[in-house]
Design an enzyme around this catalytic site. Structure first.
Site, PDB file in Angstrom:
ATOM      1  N   GLU A   1     -13.356   3.922   8.138  1.00 60.02           N
ATOM      2  CA  GLU A   1     -12.153   3.232   7.629  1.00 60.02           C
ATOM      3  C   GLU A   1     -10.955   4.181   7.590  1.00 60.02           C
ATOM      4  OE1 GLU A   1     -11.129   2.935   3.682  1.00 60.02           O
ATOM      5  OE2 GLU A   1     -13.021   3.669   2.861  1.00 60.02           O
TER       6      GLU A   1
ATOM      7  N   LYS B   1      -1.552  -0.250   2.493  1.00 63.85           N
ATOM      8  CA  LYS B   1      -2.997  -0.471   2.348  1.00 63.85           C
ATOM      9  C   LYS B   1      -3.293  -1.926   2.687  1.00 63.85           C
ATOM     10  CE  LYS B   1      -6.375  -0.797  -1.413  1.00 63.85           C
ATOM     11  NZ  LYS B   1      -6.652  -0.476  -2.817  1.00 63.85           N
TER      12      LYS B   1
ATOM     13  N   VAL C   1     -12.241  -1.196   3.166  1.00 63.79           N
ATOM     14  CA  VAL C   1     -13.599  -1.486   3.628  1.00 63.79           C
ATOM     15  C   VAL C   1     -13.669  -2.917   4.167  1.00 63.79           C
ATOM     16  CG1 VAL C   1     -15.977  -1.862   2.821  1.00 63.79           C
ATOM     17  CG2 VAL C   1     -14.718   0.206   2.145  1.00 63.79           C
TER      18      VAL C   1
ATOM     19  N   ASP D   1     -10.200  -8.837 -11.732  1.00 61.49           N
ATOM     20  CA  ASP D   1      -9.983  -7.853 -10.676  1.00 61.49           C
ATOM     21  C   ASP D   1     -11.302  -7.415 -10.047  1.00 61.49           C
ATOM     22  OD1 ASP D   1      -9.115  -5.923  -8.949  1.00 61.49           O
ATOM     23  OD2 ASP D   1      -7.891  -4.840 -10.409  1.00 61.49           O
TER      24      ASP D   1
ATOM     25  N   SER E   1     -12.680  -6.301  -6.095  1.00 67.68           N
ATOM     26  CA  SER E   1     -12.227  -6.002  -4.731  1.00 67.68           C
ATOM     27  C   SER E   1     -12.644  -7.084  -3.749  1.00 67.68           C
ATOM     28  CB  SER E   1     -12.815  -4.670  -4.289  1.00 67.68           C
ATOM     29  OG  SER E   1     -12.488  -4.441  -2.933  1.00 67.68           O
ATOM     30  N   ALA E   2     -11.771  -7.357  -2.800  1.00 67.06           N
ATOM     31  CA  ALA E   2     -12.111  -8.281  -1.705  1.00 67.06           C
ATOM     32  C   ALA E   2     -13.204  -7.687  -0.814  1.00 67.06           C
ATOM     33  CB  ALA E   2     -10.871  -8.594  -0.873  1.00 67.06           C
ATOM     34  N   ASP E   3     -13.523  -6.410  -1.011  1.00 65.37           N
ATOM     35  CA  ASP E   3     -14.630  -5.818  -0.244  1.00 65.37           C
ATOM     36  C   ASP E   3     -15.912  -6.625  -0.443  1.00 65.37           C
ATOM     37  OD1 ASP E   3     -12.903  -3.772   0.424  1.00 65.37           O
ATOM     38  OD2 ASP E   3     -13.938  -2.214  -0.741  1.00 65.37           O
TER      39      ASP E   3
ATOM     40  N   LYS F   1     -17.086   4.037  -7.500  1.00 62.88           N
ATOM     41  CA  LYS F   1     -16.630   5.047  -8.456  1.00 62.88           C
ATOM     42  C   LYS F   1     -16.865   4.561  -9.876  1.00 62.88           C
ATOM     43  CE  LYS F   1     -13.529   7.835  -5.789  1.00 62.88           C
ATOM     44  NZ  LYS F   1     -12.320   7.765  -4.985  1.00 62.88           N
TER      45      LYS F   1
HETATM   46  N1  PSU Z   1     -13.113   3.664  -3.383  1.00 61.42           N
HETATM   47  C1  PSU Z   1     -12.959   4.985  -3.225  1.00 61.42           C
HETATM   48  N2  PSU Z   1     -11.993   5.453  -2.392  1.00 61.42           N
HETATM   49  C2  PSU Z   1     -11.194   4.605  -1.680  1.00 61.42           C
HETATM   50  C3  PSU Z   1     -11.406   3.204  -1.833  1.00 61.42           C
HETATM   51  C4  PSU Z   1     -12.364   2.782  -2.686  1.00 61.42           C
HETATM   52  O1  PSU Z   1     -13.687   5.750  -3.837  1.00 61.42           O
HETATM   53  O2  PSU Z   1     -10.332   5.060  -0.928  1.00 61.42           O
HETATM   54  C5  PSU Z   1     -10.602   2.263  -1.016  1.00 61.42           C
HETATM   55  C6  PSU Z   1     -11.483   1.636   0.078  1.00 61.42           C
HETATM   56  O3  PSU Z   1     -10.725   1.504   1.261  1.00 61.42           O
HETATM   57  C7  PSU Z   1     -11.823   0.279  -0.504  1.00 61.42           C
HETATM   58  C8  PSU Z   1     -10.543  -0.043  -1.240  1.00 61.42           C
HETATM   59  O4  PSU Z   1     -12.133  -0.674   0.470  1.00 61.42           O
HETATM   60  O5  PSU Z   1     -10.143   1.176  -1.821  1.00 61.42           O
HETATM   61  C9  PSU Z   1     -10.738  -1.119  -2.283  1.00 61.42           C
HETATM   62  O6  PSU Z   1      -9.496  -1.470  -2.804  1.00 61.42           O
HETATM   63  P1  PSU Z   1      -9.304  -2.834  -3.622  1.00 61.42           P
HETATM   64  O7  PSU Z   1     -10.048  -2.638  -4.911  1.00 61.42           O
HETATM   65  O8  PSU Z   1      -7.816  -2.959  -3.812  1.00 61.42           O
HETATM   66  O9  PSU Z   1      -9.910  -3.907  -2.772  1.00 61.42           O
HETATM   67 MN    MN Z   2      -8.081  -4.955  -6.588  1.00 63.73          MN
END
Ligand code: PSU
Ligand code: MN
Length: 304
Positions: free
Chosen positions: A25, A86, A106, A138, A140-142, A159
């Site tokens: 990524e 992003k 991701v 909240d 993640s869309a992951d 994390k």
């Molecule tokens: N977790 C990490 N480092 C990162 C990310 C997540 O430890 O850089 C990044 C990844 O690209 C992940 C994204 O897909 O943050 C998730 O962000 P969000 O919660 O806004 O979907």
């Molecule tokens: Mn988010």
């Protein structure tokens, strides 16, 4: 418009000839790591993949074009220029029309990797469910995106700034299988053991490939998540981790930090309060996941 997604010649050729490929990524180097370390880490990851006999496919968006197999020059551009955004899945079309440069999360990376015919992807940490998700929603869309894509994704868990048990619950709801690499302790990114357990461990890349193939045969179309803990010798000392995390969470609450600002804020405090050690761990985590992802890609290619 039909060829909006650009696939490099090397990646296209590798897909056609069933040469193993590992997707990587770009948000990790556009938004996750500070300069100049970000560029070094991104280029080094590609070198390590190549040294393992696997083709790296770093994925990102250049002037609006989703690109599978960024060139070193493009990786440098995304690592060093200002105004790189992003991009999760929902942002890809907007970025295309507006000709933006962006790092793909991701979710967005997985979508593009799958479309290009790639089956394995390594990242650092997955997005997950945030600690106050009961109020903020909240998540993640992951997670919902990976639930729709039959990939193998290697991460070191999520994390510890996130809500790990809630994340594990959502993975179950969404039908995302999780196997630990040689452990049933779910890793906490900076630390090898988050304190939460998963059901299954896989002992080798070959076993992971076997699970992925069985999934495909069964017609299950969700990602197989491989949880690969950082080596204990490289982890953040657990007491330091717990203490700094507690301080970061308290400071965020005191200052009323919320929403999108939460993650960068907490990571910033972790980095400051550990004297930069959290950053070294971040890099070690990523290296480990890249190495294992390359092995899995090779094992899968050998089984086709
Ligand atoms: N977790 C990490 N480092 C990162 C990310 C997540 O430890 O850089 C990044 C990844 O690209 C992940 C994204 O897909 O943050 C998730 O962000 P969000 O919660 O806004 O979907
Ligand atoms: Mn988010």
């Amino acid at each position: 418009m039909t060829d909006l997604v650009r696939i490099s010649d090397e990646v296209r050729d590798a897909v056609e000839r069933s040469i193993p490929i590992l997707a990587l990524e770009s948000t990790i180097f556009t938004h996750g790591l500070p300069r100049p370390r970000n560029l070094e880490v991104a280029l080094e990851a590609e070198e390590r993949v190549r040294a393992a006999g696997v083709v790296p496919a770093t994925i990102g968006v250049v002037v609006g074009r989703p690109t599978v197999g960024l060139s070193p020059t493009e990786i440098e551009r995304l690592s060093t220029s200002d105004g790189v955004v992003k991009l999760s899945v929902r942002d890809l079309a907007v970025a295309a029309a507006k000709r933006l440069d962006g790092g793909t999360t991701v979710a967005a990376t997985a979508l593009l990797a799958h479309r290009a015919g790639i089956r394995v992807f390594s990242t650092g940490g997955l997005g997950g469910v945030h600690r106050d998700a009961q109020q903020t929603f909240d998540e993640s869309a992951d997670l919902p995106t990976l639930a729709t894509l039959p990939l193998v994704v290697v991460s070191a868990g999520v994390k510890s700034i996130l809500d790990i048990p809630l994340t594990l619950e959502r993975l179950e709801t969404l039908g995302l299988a999780v196997v630990g690499f040689r452990t049933t302790d779910y890793p906490g990114f900076y630390i090898a053991d988050s304190g939460y357990d998963i059901e299954y461990a896989a002992q080798s890349a070959a076993e992971i490939a076997e699970i992925a193939l069985a999934r495909d045969v069964l017609g299950i179309s969700s990602t197989l998540l491989v949880a690969n803990p950082v080596d204990v010798s490289s982890q953040l000392p657990v007491e330091l981790h717990d203490e700094v995390l507690a301080r970061a969470l308290a400071e965020a609450a005191r200052r009323g930090i919320s929403g999108h600002d939460t993650t960068p804020f907490l990571l910033d405090v972790m980095q400051r309060e550990t004297g930069g050690r959290s950053l070294d761990v971040n890099v070690a985590v990523y290296r480990g996941n890249v190495a294992l992802g390359a092995e899995i890609a090779a094992a899968l290619a050998g089984r086709r």
